[in-house]
Design a protein around this motif. Structure first.
Motif, mmCIF file in Angstrom:
data_model
loop_
_atom_site.group_PDB
_atom_site.id
_atom_site.type_symbol
_atom_site.label_atom_id
_atom_site.label_comp_id
_atom_site.label_asym_id
_atom_site.label_seq_id
_atom_site.Cartn_x
_atom_site.Cartn_y
_atom_site.Cartn_z
ATOM 1 N N UNK A 37 0.800 -1.185 0.129
ATOM 2 C CA UNK A 37 0.012 0.049 -0.005
ATOM 3 C C UNK A 37 0.900 1.237 0.006
ATOM 4 N N UNK A 38 0.236 2.240 -0.373
ATOM 5 C CA UNK A 38 0.776 3.595 -0.551
ATOM 6 C C UNK A 38 0.443 4.512 0.921
ATOM 7 N N UNK A 39 1.669 4.370 1.860
ATOM 8 C CA UNK A 39 1.057 5.243 3.071
ATOM 9 C C UNK A 39 1.606 6.731 2.825
ATOM 10 N N UNK A 40 0.572 7.632 3.058
ATOM 11 C CA UNK A 40 0.686 9.043 2.730
ATOM 12 C C UNK A 40 0.284 9.854 4.341
ATOM 13 N N UNK A 41 1.374 10.538 4.831
ATOM 14 C CA UNK A 41 1.118 11.245 5.881
ATOM 15 C C UNK A 41 0.628 12.737 5.756
ATOM 16 N N UNK A 42 -0.491 13.084 6.243
ATOM 17 C CA UNK A 42 -0.995 14.386 5.945
ATOM 18 C C UNK A 42 -0.177 15.397 7.110
ATOM 19 N N UNK A 43 0.989 15.934 6.501
ATOM 20 C CA UNK A 43 1.879 16.854 7.621
ATOM 21 C C UNK A 43 1.540 18.192 7.610
ATOM 22 N N UNK A 44 0.972 18.430 8.858
ATOM 23 C CA UNK A 44 0.496 19.966 8.851
ATOM 24 C C UNK A 44 1.146 20.421 10.312
ATOM 25 N N UNK A 45 0.965 21.687 10.448
ATOM 26 C CA UNK A 45 1.405 22.243 11.869
ATOM 27 C C UNK A 45 2.536 23.435 11.619
ATOM 28 N N UNK A 46 3.006 24.239 12.524
ATOM 29 C CA UNK A 46 4.099 25.009 12.793
ATOM 30 C C UNK A 46 5.294 24.581 12.838
ATOM 31 N N UNK A 47 6.238 25.235 13.222
ATOM 32 C CA UNK A 47 7.591 24.750 13.477
ATOM 33 C C UNK A 47 7.619 23.736 14.431
ATOM 34 N N UNK A 48 6.799 23.651 15.412
ATOM 35 C CA UNK A 48 6.612 22.398 16.448
ATOM 36 C C UNK A 48 6.505 21.282 15.848
ATOM 37 N N UNK A 49 5.775 21.100 14.845
ATOM 38 C CA UNK A 49 5.672 19.659 14.250
ATOM 39 C C UNK A 49 6.416 19.298 13.282
ATOM 40 N N UNK A 50 7.135 20.556 12.392
ATOM 41 C CA UNK A 50 7.785 20.219 11.242
ATOM 42 C C UNK A 50 9.079 19.355 11.452
ATOM 43 N N UNK A 51 9.833 19.440 12.640
ATOM 44 C CA UNK A 51 10.872 18.513 12.724
ATOM 45 C C UNK A 51 10.495 17.143 12.746
ATOM 46 N N UNK A 52 9.265 16.824 13.125
ATOM 47 C CA UNK A 52 8.930 15.361 13.136
ATOM 48 C C UNK A 52 8.740 14.634 11.715
ATOM 49 N N UNK A 53 7.989 15.512 10.894
ATOM 50 C CA UNK A 53 8.038 14.996 9.565
ATOM 51 C C UNK A 53 9.157 14.899 8.681
ATOM 52 N N UNK A 54 10.286 16.045 9.133
ATOM 53 C CA UNK A 54 11.481 15.936 8.407
ATOM 54 C C UNK A 54 12.231 14.803 8.843
ATOM 55 N N UNK A 55 12.102 14.609 10.282
ATOM 56 C CA UNK A 55 12.986 13.304 10.621
ATOM 57 C C UNK A 55 12.318 12.021 10.174
ATOM 58 N N UNK A 56 11.170 11.871 10.065
ATOM 59 C CA UNK A 56 10.462 10.859 9.587
ATOM 60 C C UNK A 56 10.920 10.537 8.099
#
Ligand code: SF4
Lengths: 96, 379
Positions: free
Chosen positions: B138-157
């Motif tokens: 399957x294709x797993x897509x994460x809906x990345x949203x948020x300000x700088x607080x959550x941006x590092x989490x998707x970058x690291x992922x």
């Protein structure tokens, strides 16, 4: 999602991936610690951290952790965070 | 209706409240001519209502609720695109629960899920990564949203997915930044803002220098605050003291968590994975220059926009807000939520019309939950 929640690092689970086990209000969950490693990942055991969406984002002291947790309880956000973690676990199992 | 929460330390709170009152008097602000202080962060908005701070402070202070609630500023067009990706049969869409009820033109993610799309609420992008590992077909897509607080989490992922060569993981990136909309608000001649309470956890990532322009170029005070009620009151007092003394500086009330230069590991991950878009649309505020992030070409394999051809630049972007909705005016502090014709009638937390009603960090939901509901009832 924006306020985060304090937790205490209890074990390192995967040093290469920078993953550790955190105790978050009695719930154990694997978190990423890439942003709070100072030199040695093992030195994090016992440390209190502020966790945002599964990532430890700042080291805090125990007193700050307790104060933050109280504020989160007042705001009703602590339970929301724990519910979201449980929801995340269910998502891994869910079959369409 | 929820009730406001008592202070844990009422003595300390009373002392700060009385100094706030003295300082407001010294400045000469009154109920008729109040000071407009914007709390940027949605978490602060929630705390202000939860503790009833807007009613406790001198009535020469008016809180203006800023654009710092990420789901509230998510434009309809982006929700529509997310639904479009989620409806593809091969896709498992993963999202924070907060985004589920944000209205789109056709449907919200919640409605798309009810109609059969495989949409799962996760706590963390790490859960999305794990889903991708467990579901190679399957294709797993994460809906990345948020300000700088959550941006590092998707970058690291994304960095982790790249290291593992996870070909079935991507992020639909809608990350936005705090300083740019504040600049836009300050450039707007209709906005009258006297000072700012700066976000705590965003600043923990980006540090305090990101706000230098507010003090230096615009001559307005800003104080970064924690989100306990006493933190907020102390930060407000620090803003007022600057106004009284004719100063404008960036100050840090939350230094116990916010380092001056931010978190180096987070900033490095953001810089590695993301670059600025020329502009990004904000619900209620329109396009704002350089206010959104996109995934760098080096990580294009993990960019859902590239993978599914649903690009920000593809086709006409903006879709009009629903009829009669005043989100934009509320978000810029021009009107109170209760002045919106939809408030409490066409728009409630159960059936939100605008995004400010969706999250407890949105001004309309906060008004509704903590007393505003009464204002909407017929007298
Ligand atoms: S009441 Fe609803 S429609 Fe009106 S401004 Fe608030 S969120 Fe928007």
């Amino acid at each position: 999602m924006c306020l985060g929640i304090p937790g205490q690092i209890v074990a390192i689970t995967d040093a290469a991936r920078m993953m550790a086990l955190a105790d978050i209000s009695g719930v154990r969950r694997e978190v990423n610690v890439a942003c709070v490693i100072e030199d040695d990942i093992a030195a994090l055991i016992g440390a209190w951290v502020l966790i945002h969406v599964g990532f430890a984002m700042a080291r805090i002291d125990e007193d700050e952790a307790a104060k933050t947790l109280r504020a989160l309880h007042d705001l009703g956000e602590a339970q929301d965070e724990l519910d979201a973690m449980a929801e995340g676990r269910r998502a891994l199992e869910a079959q369409p | 209706m929820k009730h406001v929460t008592e202070f844990r330390d009422p003595v300390a709170a009373r002392a700060v409240l009385s100094r706030i009152a003295e300082t407001t008097e010294a400045i000469g602000a009154t109920r008729e001519k109040p000071l407009h202080i914007m709390e940027i962060c949605g978490g602060h908005t929630h705390a202000i209502f939860r503790y009833g701070l807007d009613k406790l402070v001198h009535d020469g202070i008016e809180f203006i609720h800023g654009p710092g609630c990420p789901v509230c500023v998510l434009p309809m067009a982006r929700v529509d695109e997310c639904v479009e990706i989620a409806e593809r049969p091969e896709v498992i869409m993963t999202t924070f629960g907060d985004a589920m009820r944000v209205p789109g033109t056709r449907k919200s993610l919640m409605q798309a899920k009810a109609a059969g799309a495989d949409i799962r609420m996760v706590y963390s992008p790490l859960d999305a990564l794990e889903l991708a590992r467990r579901n190679p077909g399957r294709e797993v897509v994460f809906f990345g949203l948020g300000f700088e607080t959550t941006t590092p989490s998707t970058a690291l992922a994304i960095q982790q997915a790249a290291r593992e060569g996870l070909a079935n993981f991507s992020v639909f990136c809608n990350h936005i930044t705090v300083p740019e909309p504040i600049r836009a608000l300050l450039d707007d001649p209709h906005m009258v803002l006297d000072g700012f309470i700066g976000p705590g956890h965003v600043s923990m990532v980006i540090g305090t220098h990101a706000y230098d322009f507010i003090a230096r170029d615009c001559g307005k005070p800003i104080v970064v605050a924690g989100f306990e009620p006493l933190d907020l009151l102390q930060a407000l007092l620090m803003v007022l003291e600057q106004i009284r003394d004719g100063r404008a500086a960036v100050e840090n009330q939350y230094a116990r968590v916010v380092p001056e230069h931010g978190n180096p590991a987070s900033l490095a991950a953001i810089a590695d994975v993301y670059e600025r878009r020329p502009s990004f649309e904000w619900r209620g505020l329109g396009e704002i220059d350089a206010s959104g992030l996109r995934i760098r070409p080096a990580y294009a394999a993990f960019d859902a926009e590239e993978k599914f051809g649903i690009g920000y630049a593809a086709g006409p972007r903006s879709v009009p807000e629903p009829e009669g909705c005043a989100c934009g005016q509320v978000m810029t502090g021009r009107i109170k939520p209760t002045a919106c014709p939809q408030f409490g009638t066409g728009c409630t937390p159960e059936m939100p019309l605008g995004a400010l009603m969706v999250s407890s960090e949105g001004a309309c939901a906060a008004y509704w939950q903590y007393g505003g509901a009464r204002a909407a009832e017929p007298a």
